[in-house]
Design a protein around this motif. Structure first.
Motif, PDB file in Angstrom:
ATOM      1  N   ARG A 233     -20.044  15.251  20.361  1.00 54.62           N
ATOM      2  CA  ARG A 233     -21.018  14.863  19.341  1.00 54.62           C
ATOM      3  C   ARG A 233     -21.197  15.968  18.316  1.00 54.62           C
ATOM      4  NH1 ARG A 233     -26.045  16.179  18.576  1.00 54.62           N
ATOM      5  NH2 ARG A 233     -26.189  17.178  20.624  1.00 54.62           N
ATOM      6  N   VAL A 234     -21.287  17.219  18.769  1.00 55.93           N
ATOM      7  CA  VAL A 234     -21.466  18.342  17.858  1.00 55.93           C
ATOM      8  C   VAL A 234     -20.253  18.484  16.937  1.00 55.93           C
ATOM      9  CG1 VAL A 234     -21.716  20.860  17.718  1.00 55.93           C
ATOM     10  CG2 VAL A 234     -22.976  19.569  19.456  1.00 55.93           C
ATOM     11  N   ILE A 235     -19.049  18.363  17.510  1.00 54.09           N
ATOM     12  CA  ILE A 235     -17.832  18.490  16.704  1.00 54.09           C
ATOM     13  C   ILE A 235     -17.741  17.364  15.688  1.00 54.09           C
ATOM     14  CG2 ILE A 235     -15.311  18.473  16.796  1.00 54.09           C
ATOM     15  CD1 ILE A 235     -15.518  19.767  19.550  1.00 54.09           C
ATOM     16  N   ARG A 236     -18.057  16.138  16.134  1.00 55.65           N
ATOM     17  CA  ARG A 236     -17.993  14.986  15.234  1.00 55.65           C
ATOM     18  C   ARG A 236     -18.933  15.170  14.044  1.00 55.65           C
ATOM     19  NH1 ARG A 236     -19.711  11.617  18.538  1.00 55.65           N
ATOM     20  NH2 ARG A 236     -17.712  11.071  19.510  1.00 55.65           N
ATOM     21  N   GLU A 237     -20.147  15.641  14.315  1.00 57.95           N
ATOM     22  CA  GLU A 237     -21.111  15.831  13.243  1.00 57.95           C
ATOM     23  C   GLU A 237     -20.723  16.999  12.336  1.00 57.95           C
ATOM     24  OE1 GLU A 237     -24.862  16.255  15.163  1.00 57.95           O
ATOM     25  OE2 GLU A 237     -25.025  14.122  15.697  1.00 57.95           O
ATOM     26  N   THR A 238     -20.034  17.991  12.905  1.00 58.12           N
ATOM     27  CA  THR A 238     -19.642  19.160  12.119  1.00 58.12           C
ATOM     28  C   THR A 238     -18.503  18.837  11.161  1.00 58.12           C
ATOM     29  OG1 THR A 238     -20.310  20.668  13.896  1.00 58.12           O
ATOM     30  CG2 THR A 238     -18.791  21.532  12.244  1.00 58.12           C
ATOM     31  N   ILE A 239     -17.474  18.138  11.662  1.00 57.29           N
ATOM     32  CA  ILE A 239     -16.305  17.858  10.815  1.00 57.29           C
ATOM     33  C   ILE A 239     -16.445  16.555  10.042  1.00 57.29           C
ATOM     34  CG2 ILE A 239     -14.832  19.154  12.382  1.00 57.29           C
ATOM     35  CD1 ILE A 239     -13.693  16.543  13.412  1.00 57.29           C
ATOM     36  N   GLY A 240     -17.440  15.740  10.412  1.00 55.96           N
ATOM     37  CA  GLY A 240     -17.714  14.517   9.685  1.00 55.96           C
ATOM     38  C   GLY A 240     -16.658  13.448   9.803  1.00 55.96           C
ATOM     39  N   GLN A 241     -15.985  13.382  10.931  1.00 53.95           N
ATOM     40  CA  GLN A 241     -15.000  12.317  11.136  1.00 53.95           C
ATOM     41  C   GLN A 241     -14.882  11.998  12.615  1.00 53.95           C
ATOM     42  OE1 GLN A 241     -11.601  14.328   9.307  1.00 53.95           O
ATOM     43  NE2 GLN A 241     -10.724  14.723  11.314  1.00 53.95           N
ATOM     44  N   ASP A 242     -14.324  10.834  12.903  1.00 50.40           N
ATOM     45  CA  ASP A 242     -14.170  10.414  14.288  1.00 50.40           C
ATOM     46  C   ASP A 242     -13.120  11.256  14.997  1.00 50.40           C
ATOM     47  OD1 ASP A 242     -16.045   8.431  14.009  1.00 50.40           O
ATOM     48  OD2 ASP A 242     -14.577   6.893  13.433  1.00 50.40           O
ATOM     49  N   LEU A 243     -13.282  11.370  16.315  1.00 49.03           N
ATOM     50  CA  LEU A 243     -12.363  12.166  17.129  1.00 49.03           C
ATOM     51  C   LEU A 243     -11.344  11.263  17.806  1.00 49.03           C
ATOM     52  CD1 LEU A 243     -15.087  14.444  18.738  1.00 49.03           C
ATOM     53  CD2 LEU A 243     -13.588  15.003  16.825  1.00 49.03           C
ATOM     54  N   PRO A 244     -10.185  11.813  18.180  1.00 46.64           N
ATOM     55  CA  PRO A 244      -9.161  11.002  18.862  1.00 46.64           C
ATOM     56  C   PRO A 244      -9.688  10.425  20.164  1.00 46.64           C
ATOM     57  CG  PRO A 244      -8.264  13.123  18.169  1.00 46.64           C
ATOM     58  CD  PRO A 244      -9.744  13.199  17.973  1.00 46.64           C
ATOM     59  N   SER A 245      -9.126   9.325  20.578  1.00 51.42           N
ATOM     60  CA  SER A 245      -9.518   8.706  21.841  1.00 51.42           C
ATOM     61  C   SER A 245      -9.270   9.662  22.996  1.00 51.42           C
ATOM     62  CB  SER A 245      -8.708   7.419  22.050  1.00 51.42           C
ATOM     63  OG  SER A 245      -9.017   6.834  23.294  1.00 51.42           O
ATOM     64  N   GLY A 246     -10.267   9.780  23.884  1.00 53.22           N
ATOM     65  CA  GLY A 246     -10.128  10.655  25.043  1.00 53.22           C
ATOM     66  C   GLY A 246     -10.241  12.122  24.725  1.00 53.22           C
ATOM     67  N   PHE A 247     -10.733  12.450  23.527  1.00 51.75           N
ATOM     68  CA  PHE A 247     -10.855  13.845  23.097  1.00 51.75           C
ATOM     69  C   PHE A 247     -11.625  14.671  24.119  1.00 51.75           C
ATOM     70  CE2 PHE A 247     -13.205  17.098  20.601  1.00 51.75           C
ATOM     71  CZ  PHE A 247     -12.119  17.821  20.123  1.00 51.75           C
ATOM     72  N   GLN A 248     -11.093  15.848  24.473  1.00 49.02           N
ATOM     73  CA  GLN A 248     -11.682  16.802  25.411  1.00 49.02           C
ATOM     74  C   GLN A 248     -11.687  16.326  26.864  1.00 49.02           C
ATOM     75  OE1 GLN A 248     -15.507  17.946  23.633  1.00 49.02           O
ATOM     76  NE2 GLN A 248     -14.548  19.807  22.879  1.00 49.02           N
ATOM     77  N   SER A 249     -10.939  15.293  27.168  1.00 49.72           N
ATOM     78  CA  SER A 249     -10.789  14.894  28.567  1.00 49.72           C
ATOM     79  C   SER A 249      -9.676  15.712  29.204  1.00 49.72           C
ATOM     80  CB  SER A 249     -10.451  13.406  28.673  1.00 49.72           C
ATOM     81  OG  SER A 249      -9.150  13.156  28.148  1.00 49.72           O
ATOM     82  N   SER A 250      -9.645  15.753  30.533  1.00 48.84           N
ATOM     83  CA  SER A 250      -8.580  16.452  31.250  1.00 48.84           C
ATOM     84  C   SER A 250      -7.213  15.978  30.790  1.00 48.84           C
ATOM     85  CB  SER A 250      -8.712  16.203  32.760  1.00 48.84           C
ATOM     86  OG  SER A 250      -9.943  16.633  33.251  1.00 48.84           O
ATOM     87  N   GLU A 251      -7.073  14.666  30.667  1.00 48.39           N
ATOM     88  CA  GLU A 251      -5.784  14.084  30.316  1.00 48.39           C
ATOM     89  C   GLU A 251      -5.361  14.478  28.894  1.00 48.39           C
ATOM     90  OE1 GLU A 251      -7.631  12.051  33.638  1.00 48.39           O
ATOM     91  OE2 GLU A 251      -8.385  12.527  31.643  1.00 48.39           O
ATOM     92  N   PHE A 252      -6.309  14.493  27.967  1.00 44.94           N
ATOM     93  CA  PHE A 252      -6.038  14.887  26.589  1.00 44.94           C
ATOM     94  C   PHE A 252      -5.557  16.334  26.535  1.00 44.94           C
ATOM     95  CE2 PHE A 252      -7.172  16.404  22.369  1.00 44.94           C
ATOM     96  CZ  PHE A 252      -6.880  15.346  21.524  1.00 44.94           C
ATOM     97  N   LEU A 253      -6.219  17.218  27.276  1.00 45.55           N
ATOM     98  CA  LEU A 253      -5.859  18.634  27.267  1.00 45.55           C
ATOM     99  C   LEU A 253      -4.542  18.895  27.999  1.00 45.55           C
ATOM    100  CD1 LEU A 253      -9.352  20.290  27.823  1.00 45.55           C
ATOM    101  CD2 LEU A 253      -8.115  19.948  25.699  1.00 45.55           C
TER     102      LEU A 253
END
Length: 289
Positions: A233-253
């Motif tokens: 939520r903080v990143i989304r509000e900071t960059i002003g755009q939607d994040l990729p699906s599964g962002f910051q999940s174990s699988e994404f990383l």
């Protein structure tokens, strides 16, 4: 409005949708909504029987999974935090700390233990989210640092299981200093050629992610864990755009190289045993005394 809640003698209940769930006997999975009996969840190491969601597990639970036959020796149980800044928000830090101690029976948000894993002596620490969100204050950093020092002294591998919301704001700069202190001890561990395994669980965020949690020789994550510095939520509000699906999940990383392997916690012991067998067999590091 008593007619909205059924009460049975000897059982406290709480309202959840259209069902009354006895408090202390049942848990609703945050992943799929399945309501499971605590005995069933304990038998499955608190992994949902329907969707395999990994519910939070306390520090002692992880030690029982990690060490051979669930046998280990606890260390540093006498350490506890002070209130150097007399911090107050809605409550005083002292009151929050006292409540956390009474709730969990722990002295801090992390525990340290030694034992054997596959016959290999190991020094380990495990964080516990129940204690002020697993936040890292000066004593948490000290216990993690002592865990690593103990590995160096005994010449054995180190394991740290992270579960934290990040640095503890009530201790200000003192909490941030723990990032450098723990990282410095890991550098010493590396200098003597001893392996370090970092286990990332849900959530692993903030200053913990920015220090010892991501410095493992092997970074192991549980399925679906939230891992990152700032929250989505903080990143989304900071960059002003939607994040990729599964962002910051174990699988994404894992797919981007930040996590080496995702392991069901019921396979944690076997996985680390295999890694220890491979690494210690190939190294010239003598076995721990």
């Amino acid at each position: 409005m008593a007619w909205f809640q059924r009460k049975e003698k000897g059982i406290r209940t709480k309202r959840s949708g259209q069902n009354d769930i006895p408090v202390g006997h049942w848990t609703k999975c945050p992943g799929c909504g399945q309501v499971s009996n605590h005995r069933e969840l304990e038998d499955r190491s608190w992994v949902c029987p329907k969707c395999n969601h990994h519910l939070k597990l306390n520090a002692l639970g992880y030690f029982e999974l990690l060490f051979d036959d669930g046998a280990f020796i606890l260390h540093d149980e006498h350490l506890s935090s002070a209130d150097p800044f007399e911090f107050t928000d809605r409550k005083t830090y002292s009151d929050r700390y006292t409540a956390a101690v009474q709730k969990t029976g722990m002295n801090e948000a992390v525990r340290s233990a030694t034992g054997t894993v596959g016959g290999h002596p190991v020094s380990a620490a495990a964080m516990d989210f129940r204690f002020i969100g697993g936040s890292m204050g000066s004593v948490v950093g000290e216990i993690v640092a002592r865990t690593i020092k103990r590995a160096i002294t005994r010449h054995c591998p180190a394991v740290v299981i992270s579960q934290s919301g990040g640095a503890r704001m009530m201790e200000g700069a003192l909490s941030l200093m723990q990032m450098a202190k723990t990282s410095a001890q890991l550098a010493r561990l590396d200098e003597v050629g001893l392996p370090y395994f970092s286990v990332l669980t849900n959530p692993t965020t903030g200053g913990v992610t920015a220090s010892f949690a991501m410095l493992g020789d092997v970074n192991i994550a549980e399925p679906g864990a939230l891992i990152g510095f700032a929250g989505p939520r903080v990143i989304r509000e900071t960059i002003g755009q939607d994040l990729p699906s599964g962002f910051q999940s174990s699988e994404f990383l894992r797919d981007r190289g930040f996590v080496d392997i995702i392991v069901d916690r019921r396979n944690l012991h076997a996985t680390i045993v295999r890694l220890l067998d491979l690494i210690l067999e190939e190294s010239v590091v003598p076995q721990c005394a």
